[in-house]
Motif scaffolding. Structure first.
Motif, PDB file in Angstrom:
ATOM      1  N   GLU A  13       0.815  -1.220   0.000  1.00 30.87           N
ATOM      2  CA  GLU A  13       0.000   0.000   0.000  1.00 30.87           C
ATOM      3  C   GLU A  13       0.845   1.266   0.000  1.00 30.87           C
ATOM      4  O   GLU A  13       0.373   2.337  -0.386  1.00 30.87           O
ATOM      5  N   GLU A  14       2.105   1.133   0.416  1.00 23.68           N
ATOM      6  CA  GLU A  14       2.995   2.291   0.520  1.00 23.68           C
ATOM      7  C   GLU A  14       3.932   2.422  -0.677  1.00 23.68           C
ATOM      8  O   GLU A  14       4.896   3.175  -0.639  1.00 23.68           O
ATOM      9  N   VAL A  15       3.625   1.661  -1.744  1.00 21.19           N
ATOM     10  CA  VAL A  15       4.468   1.655  -2.943  1.00 21.19           C
ATOM     11  C   VAL A  15       3.814   2.492  -4.038  1.00 21.19           C
ATOM     12  O   VAL A  15       2.625   2.316  -4.339  1.00 21.19           O
ATOM     13  N   ARG A  16       4.587   3.375  -4.634  1.00 20.33           N
ATOM     14  CA  ARG A  16       4.100   4.137  -5.784  1.00 20.33           C
ATOM     15  C   ARG A  16       4.038   3.231  -7.018  1.00 20.33           C
ATOM     16  O   ARG A  16       4.899   2.384  -7.210  1.00 20.33           O
ATOM     17  N   ASN A  17       3.023   3.432  -7.839  1.00 22.36           N
ATOM     18  CA  ASN A  17       2.837   2.646  -9.061  1.00 22.36           C
ATOM     19  C   ASN A  17       3.044   1.150  -8.773  1.00 22.36           C
ATOM     20  O   ASN A  17       3.929   0.497  -9.346  1.00 22.36           O
ATOM     21  N   PRO A  18       2.239   0.570  -7.876  1.00 19.96           N
ATOM     22  CA  PRO A  18       2.469  -0.817  -7.451  1.00 19.96           C
ATOM     23  C   PRO A  18       2.367  -1.839  -8.567  1.00 19.96           C
ATOM     24  O   PRO A  18       3.033  -2.877  -8.511  1.00 19.96           O
ATOM     25  N   SER A  19       1.559  -1.575  -9.588  1.00 24.48           N
ATOM     26  CA  SER A  19       1.420  -2.554 -10.667  1.00 24.48           C
ATOM     27  C   SER A  19       2.728  -2.738 -11.429  1.00 24.48           C
ATOM     28  O   SER A  19       2.949  -3.779 -12.053  1.00 24.48           O
ATOM     29  N   ARG A  20       3.609  -1.752 -11.387  1.00 21.88           N
ATOM     30  CA  ARG A  20       4.921  -1.859 -12.031  1.00 21.88           C
ATOM     31  C   ARG A  20       6.026  -2.153 -11.021  1.00 21.88           C
ATOM     32  O   ARG A  20       6.837  -3.073 -11.199  1.00 21.88           O
ATOM     33  N   ASN A  21       6.085  -1.359  -9.952  1.00 26.42           N
ATOM     34  CA  ASN A  21       7.232  -1.413  -9.045  1.00 26.42           C
ATOM     35  C   ASN A  21       7.286  -2.680  -8.205  1.00 26.42           C
ATOM     36  O   ASN A  21       8.384  -3.180  -7.914  1.00 26.42           O
ATOM     37  N   LEU A  22       6.133  -3.211  -7.804  1.00 26.99           N
ATOM     38  CA  LEU A  22       6.153  -4.425  -6.971  1.00 26.99           C
ATOM     39  C   LEU A  22       6.661  -5.646  -7.741  1.00 26.99           C
ATOM     40  O   LEU A  22       7.609  -6.296  -7.296  1.00 26.99           O
ATOM     41  N   PRO A  23       6.076  -5.996  -8.881  1.00 26.43           N
ATOM     42  CA  PRO A  23       6.608  -7.189  -9.577  1.00 26.43           C
ATOM     43  C   PRO A  23       8.038  -7.014 -10.066  1.00 26.43           C
ATOM     44  O   PRO A  23       8.847  -7.946  -9.960  1.00 26.43           O
ATOM     45  N   LEU A  24       8.381  -5.816 -10.576  1.00 26.69           N
ATOM     46  CA  LEU A  24       9.743  -5.598 -11.061  1.00 26.69           C
ATOM     47  C   LEU A  24      10.751  -5.649  -9.911  1.00 26.69           C
ATOM     48  O   LEU A  24      11.828  -6.251 -10.041  1.00 26.69           O
ATOM     49  N   GLY A  25      10.418  -5.004  -8.796  1.00 24.27           N
ATOM     50  CA  GLY A  25      11.329  -4.992  -7.648  1.00 24.27           C
ATOM     51  C   GLY A  25      11.545  -6.375  -7.068  1.00 24.27           C
ATOM     52  O   GLY A  25      12.679  -6.765  -6.745  1.00 24.27           O
ATOM     53  N   MET A  26      10.462  -7.150  -6.939  1.00 24.32           N
ATOM     54  CA  MET A  26      10.574  -8.503  -6.401  1.00 24.32           C
ATOM     55  C   MET A  26      11.346  -9.412  -7.355  1.00 24.32           C
ATOM     56  O   MET A  26      12.183 -10.211  -6.920  1.00 24.32           O
ATOM     57  N   LEU A  27      11.065  -9.298  -8.652  1.00 22.44           N
ATOM     58  CA  LEU A  27      11.764 -10.141  -9.623  1.00 22.44           C
ATOM     59  C   LEU A  27      13.252  -9.804  -9.667  1.00 22.44           C
ATOM     60  O   LEU A  27      14.103 -10.712  -9.703  1.00 22.44           O
TER      61      LEU A  27
END
Length: 626
Positions: free
Chosen positions: A219-233
């Motif tokens: 919830e505290e991530v900007r543009n989560p649809s991009r940053n979450l999967p890219l950051g985790m991968l």
């Protein structure tokens, strides 16, 4: 009978202060810890040089839960994701178990990292013995609590710095040591057989568990649809490569007799490659690794009780955010006190295995949740990333993770069963008596047992989550959709019959005679057909008055016959506006063009179960907004 629903709105939102680098740092920082700086020596004693393969296999075991979490979190980017995803897919009982399990796992692994930092105090004050270690661990816990309390941005910046230092030192070690490895140390590659090697995979796998910690701060991530999967991968690929490369170099540098059972294998390898400066550098890296795990762990762990509190599964105070800093201070305080209690009074070693079993249980829930969300076919479940090889990858993962839990031993299984029992009792006593919620699982069951079922409350929540995820500010067209008439016509009919129904629906809204409206639609259709493609029509007329603009959404699965030469129309967007609304009229037509170009629009339009789902299909379509 429950008298209160899960609170899905009016929540105190957390500031979006983490970007792609922040996600990467939390995930990678939570992964690199004792699994690299301590574990290689222990598993080498069991499997010899084949631990290189064991580390590679352990990383492959992470792929199912990684891709499952990536899909779930891009559809539902909420804090405390381990609880939230399970609760929304499997129901509040499973969610309660998952919430407590995730909180326990993250808190206990954070505790272990704090004790690792406290061990440094033991070196500085050797006369203090165990008391110095515990005092150092408690002090470390309080420092990281203060940093996390001040703000997620501050905690994220510290995490970024620590991860940069950590990865930099590890890369220098690998590159500096690879030219000095001795090939003969790999000759007896499987000294105790492949079975012994496979047995170490489970021990190594839990070292990768921190990979998914970033989802708990989604919830505290900007543009989560991009940053979450890219950051985790990115974290998975880089840290996995570092693990395997560092272990490969260490095996080639350190004599087998010295490496087997060593509690500082990487430091030993650095000493042989670079000498005393190498050992000092790796010691700094080990301190940094414990610090990143502690900081990121406390940040993630505190979000589970906050998320459960939001839904009423825990006292509401735990969801409160600090008036000045905007952080969940009550949840942070509670988590910090729990960690300090464990440091002072409990044996850490046994609890680390318990934390690992809890983590594996969460991974099982994640994979089951993905299957349920997919099979429920809830329209507003709209992940921007979709897990490949569904559902076979998830099914295999559930079996493998279950087998790893069973290998943990009787004590760990007893503790795991005890926590599950406690969570179930808490649900029966505290949750079930006053909270109810229809999960995706219930929605799926209703689909199986009956052909007619009402709209799931999860649909509304997922719609709101999608709008928040995409940072959508509702424009005039969205408001028009929210308030427009929806006609869901069950039988086939002619265009004239359809225009009569539309005119009747619009007459009162725009204060015009029904017959007059009907004639305007007929006149417009005679001038040129408003059918814009097979199955789709956009009838639009100009009416008298000022500031008048209305829309009607029409669905007719059997079809409306606009022309004998074209297929029947199943979807129609009907517009009626005054002359002064011509500019908005053109924008509305442009928006409709974007909406109907959405992938699978036609099939989703046909499958929508009620009027609100038709509205949602239009609202959640990707289009330019003004």
């Amino acid at each position: 009978m429950a008298d209160t629903h899960v609170n899905t709105g009016n929540r105190q939102s957390l500031a979006k202060e983490l970007g792609l680098i922040g996600v990467f740092s939390i995930a990678s920082g939570a992964m690199i810890s004792s699994g690299l700086f301590v574990l290689p020596g222990i598993v080498f004693a069991t499997a010899g040089p084949s631990i290189i393969v064991a580390y590679a296999l352990a990383s492959l075991l992470c792929i199912p839960v990684l891709v499952s979490k990536m899909e779930l979190v891009t559809a539902m980017p909420r804090s405390g994701a381990a609880y939230f995803h399970t609760g929304r897919s499997l129901g509040l009982l499973a969610g309660t178990v998952a919430g407590f399990s995730n909180w326990a796992a993250l808190s206990l692994k954070t505790t272990f990292a704090m004790v690792g930092l406290g061990a440094l105090a033991g070196f500085v004050f050797p006369e203090g013995g165990e008391y110095a270690i515990k005092a150092g661990a408690v002090a470390s816990c309080l420092v990281f609590f203060a940093i996390n309390l001040i703000g997620t941005r501050e905690a994220g910046r510290l995490q970024n710095l620590l991860v940069i230092i950590l990865i930099g030192i590890l890369c220098a070690y690998c590159l500096g040591g690879v030219n000095q490895i001795q090939g003969e140390r790999y000759m007896d590659f499987v000294p105790h057989g492949w079975t012994a090697m496979l047995l170490t995979v489970g021990m190594i796998f839990v070292a990768y568990g921190g990979l998914t910690a970033a989802v708990d701060v989604a919830e505290e991530v900007r543009n989560p649809s991009r940053n979450l999967p890219l950051g985790m991968l990115a974290a998975f690929l880089i840290v996995s490569a570092l693990y395997i490369f560092a272990v490969y170099v260490t095996v080639g540098l350190v004599p087998p007799d010295d490496l087997a059972g060593s509690l500082a294998p990487i430091a030993e390898g650095a000493f042989r490659a670079i000498g005393r400066p190498g050992r000092i550098a790796i010691s700094i890296a080990a301190f940094t690794a414990f610090a990143t795990t502690a900081n990121g762990g406390l940040l993630s762990a505190s979000r589970s009780p906050m998320a459960m509190s939001r839904d009423g599964l825990l006292p509401r105070k735990l969801a409160q955010t600090h008036q000045r800093f905007g952080t969940p201070h009550i949840a942070l305080i509670t988590t910090t006190l729990f960690i300090i209690t464990v440091i002072l009074f409990l044996s850490i070693e046994n609890l680390v295995k318990f934390a690992s079993s809890m983590m594996l249980l969460i991974f099982i829930f994640d994979n089951i949740s993905l299957i349920i969300m997919r099979q429920s076919k809830i329209q507003n479940y709209r992940p921007t990333f979709r897990a490949p090889l569904y559902p076979w990858l998830q099914v295999v993962a559930i079996v493998l993770y279950g087998m790893l839990i069973l290998e943990m031993g009787a004590l760990v299984l007893s503790l795991t069963f005890g926590l599950i029992t406690f969570a179930m009792i808490w649900y029966l006593v505290y949750v079930e008596t006053h909270i109810e919620y229809e999960s995706a699982f219930i929605h799926l069951v209703k689909q199986i047992v009956t052909s007619s079922f009402g709209r799931a409350g999860l649909e509304d929540e997922l719609r709101q989550l999608t709008l928040e995820r995409d940072d959508v500010t509702l424009d005039r067209f969205d408001l028009l959709v929210n308030n427009c008439v929806v006609l869901d016509i069950k039988g086939s009919m002619s265009a004239k019959e359809a225009f009569s129904k539309i005119a009747e629906a619009l007459a009162e809204r725009i204060s015009m005679d029904k017959e007059e409206l009907y004639q305007l639609f007929l006149k417009r259709e005679r001038e040129s057909s408003t059918m814009v493609r097979p199955g789709l029509a956009v009838p639009h007329i100009i009416v008298e008055g000022k500031d008048v603009f209305e829309m009607v959404l029409v669905r007719c699965i059997p079809g409306i016959e606009f022309s004998e030469l074209n297929p029947p129309v199943t979807a129609a967007f009907v517009l009626a506006g005054s002359m002064d609304q011509r500019n908005f009229h053109l924008r509305a037509l442009m928006n409709i063009a974007h909406i109907v170009e959405e992938e699978h629009f036609k099939s989703k339009w046909a499958k929508a179960t009620d009027e609100q789902m038709l509205r949602d299909l239009v609202l959640l379509a990707h289009r330019p907004r003004q």
